[in-house]
Motif scaffolding. Sequence first.
Motif, PDB file in Angstrom:
ATOM      1  N   ALA A   8       0.864  -1.180   0.000  1.00 27.89           N
ATOM      2  CA  ALA A   8       0.000   0.000   0.000  1.00 27.89           C
ATOM      3  C   ALA A   8       0.895   1.223   0.000  1.00 27.89           C
ATOM      4  N   GLY A   9       0.292   2.383  -0.161  1.00 29.20           N
ATOM      5  CA  GLY A   9       1.039   3.627  -0.062  1.00 29.20           C
ATOM      6  C   GLY A   9       0.482   4.463   1.065  1.00 29.20           C
ATOM      7  N   LEU A  10       1.348   5.041   1.864  1.00 28.13           N
ATOM      8  CA  LEU A  10       0.917   5.861   2.986  1.00 28.13           C
ATOM      9  C   LEU A  10       1.737   7.130   3.074  1.00 28.13           C
ATOM     10  N   CYS A  11       1.062   8.234   3.355  1.00 30.47           N
ATOM     11  CA  CYS A  11       1.707   9.482   3.709  1.00 30.47           C
ATOM     12  C   CYS A  11       1.224   9.844   5.109  1.00 30.47           C
ATOM     13  N   ILE A  12       2.160  10.114   6.004  1.00 28.59           N
ATOM     14  CA  ILE A  12       1.816  10.293   7.414  1.00 28.59           C
ATOM     15  C   ILE A  12       2.470  11.551   7.963  1.00 28.59           C
ATOM     16  N   TRP A  34      -1.360  11.893  17.908  1.00 25.06           N
ATOM     17  CA  TRP A  34      -2.154  11.574  16.734  1.00 25.06           C
ATOM     18  C   TRP A  34      -1.316  11.665  15.465  1.00 25.06           C
ATOM     19  N   GLN A  35      -1.767  10.988  14.446  1.00 27.43           N
ATOM     20  CA  GLN A  35      -1.163  11.168  13.137  1.00 27.43           C
ATOM     21  C   GLN A  35      -2.277  11.215  12.092  1.00 27.43           C
ATOM     22  N   MET A  36      -2.084  12.084  11.116  1.00 25.86           N
ATOM     23  CA  MET A  36      -3.008  12.203  10.000  1.00 25.86           C
ATOM     24  C   MET A  36      -2.393  11.479   8.813  1.00 25.86           C
ATOM     25  N   GLU A  37      -3.211  10.697   8.118  1.00 21.28           N
ATOM     26  CA  GLU A  37      -2.686   9.832   7.077  1.00 21.28           C
ATOM     27  C   GLU A  37      -3.471   9.972   5.776  1.00 21.28           C
ATOM     28  N   ASP A  69      -0.719  13.923  -4.055  1.00 15.07           N
ATOM     29  CA  ASP A  69      -2.115  14.267  -3.815  1.00 15.07           C
ATOM     30  C   ASP A  69      -2.451  14.117  -2.328  1.00 15.07           C
ATOM     31  N   MET A  70      -1.935  13.066  -1.718  1.00 13.02           N
ATOM     32  CA  MET A  70      -2.205  12.833  -0.296  1.00 13.02           C
ATOM     33  C   MET A  70      -1.446  13.811   0.589  1.00 13.02           C
ATOM     34  N   LEU A  71      -0.200  14.127   0.228  1.00  7.90           N
ATOM     35  CA  LEU A  71       0.568  15.099   1.010  1.00  7.90           C
ATOM     36  C   LEU A  71      -0.095  16.471   0.984  1.00  7.90           C
ATOM     37  N   GLU A  72      -0.643  16.840  -0.167  1.00  9.29           N
ATOM     38  CA  GLU A  72      -1.382  18.103  -0.248  1.00  9.29           C
ATOM     39  C   GLU A  72      -2.596  18.080   0.682  1.00  9.29           C
TER      40      GLU A  72
END
Length: 522
Positions: A272-276, A301-304, A402-405
């Motif tokens: 999978a791909g994750l940006c955290i 907390w972490q936002m992913e 896209d996820m980092l944005e």
Amino acid sequence: MEKTYVVGTDAGTTGARTVIFTAEGKEVGSAYFETPTRFPQPGWVEQDAEDVVNLAYRSTKTAIEKSGIDPADIAAISFTNMRSTCVPVDANGQYLSHIFIWQDLRGTEMIPWMRERLAANGMTEMDLYNITGFPISAVPPSSKIYWYKKHFPELYEKTDTFITPQAMLLRAYGAKDDWYDDNTDAGWWQIANADTFEYDERIAEIFGVDVAKYPNNYRPGTQVGTVTPEVASLTGLLAGTPLILGSGDQQCGAIGVGNAEEGLASVSLGTAGLCIGYSSKPIRHPEGANHILGHPGTGHWQMEGHASAAASAFRWLRDSIGQLERTTASVISADVYDLFTRSAEGSPPGAKGAIFLPWLAGAACPYYDSYARAAFVGMTFAHDKGDLVRAAMEGIAFEMRDMLEALKQGGLPDFKYYRVTGGAARSPLWNQIQADIYNGPVETVETSEATALGAAILAAMGVGIYSDVHEAIGNMVHVADRWDPIPENVETYDEIFGIFRNTYKALKTDVFPAISRFQGVA
């Protein structure tokens, strides 16, 4: 004699891996065995629970044998696992079904029903997100459990607990008193409060499920048992070795690359791909585009952002057009990915306008569109195999951007640098592509198995080798390499990224749903 080693065992999507580390984070032994995965029909992804347990045993035993260390010198073992994955068990601990893997899309059927249930109770999807930290999608096990209850009501009634691979492995290694799971990962059930990590009875009632059928949750780093003599004979561990509660693979991967401070984003390009991004306070995305979980080292907390394919999309491409590289690699004992990515080195940034949409398992963050499908667009006679490979590498990184944005839209401060891990982090070309697409420095760490290292960090904290996660990271996480963005490449990728986003918009309304219906998923 002081015990000097800690062990991390990872029940990942593609296989079971055990890695043994020194207290300074140096890898001394590892073993990996692939888990058989079944795809009974489009969108269904299953594994057998016994396979996962037995391969975990085997990986631990083999890693110890390969390391040559004395098992008596192992201070503790901890576990990490593929998240958003579960299997139902009865009161005797017998598995009632296959494992529902996170990539499984059968829960798509229940999404309209979930929306209806919310509306009937005066709630919107954003109300649900603001409580649970999770948007509605087919990835969390919630929709799969509702599907299971709808189609197998008798088995649902027989179900004592829905367990994660973490709870399954802890029980299998000797933690007999409970199905132990970690509170920082409880959000995946989509019936827990994202601020407190506690189950919300009202949400469970809305969706007609019993909270008592979900595992009890504890803080990562908690000792929950010891290795039994029977398990010792199967794993090579010493009976009595402490079992320390770990966390989900991507949360462990985050602390395994040192992500415990604001201004640092970790990017995982694994199956999978994750940006955290890390946050010291509860946080939400204003439009519900990111999910919220606990940070296992701090209790914060972490936002992913989550992608359902990532490097597994690249593996699909390798299997589809990389037969020559696979054959060559087997003959000369080379890494097939090194050979495969080498062909991309001759393709310019932007791959001559070829763009890869990597949604082989639907689109997750920030679109949450289970109808989305993968595609190459922009192809001409001028494109060759190297362009396809580079376009795939870039397309997967565009999805990460896209996820980092979205993380920044959710209130996290700008990222000063990125720590990358997963199979893609082994490729210098891919790391440079990421630095250019993210427009920021990209770093790798010495160990390629950050998820296992994160579990080992929790093991070290659990038995008191280190007092907190920052001390553990300072001693066990070490930067290996760094790539800075190339300005002219950044400009090129900014343009292509805009086209990438617009391509999704163009296909979203008519094309993706029609294809999905034809495939029998929608």
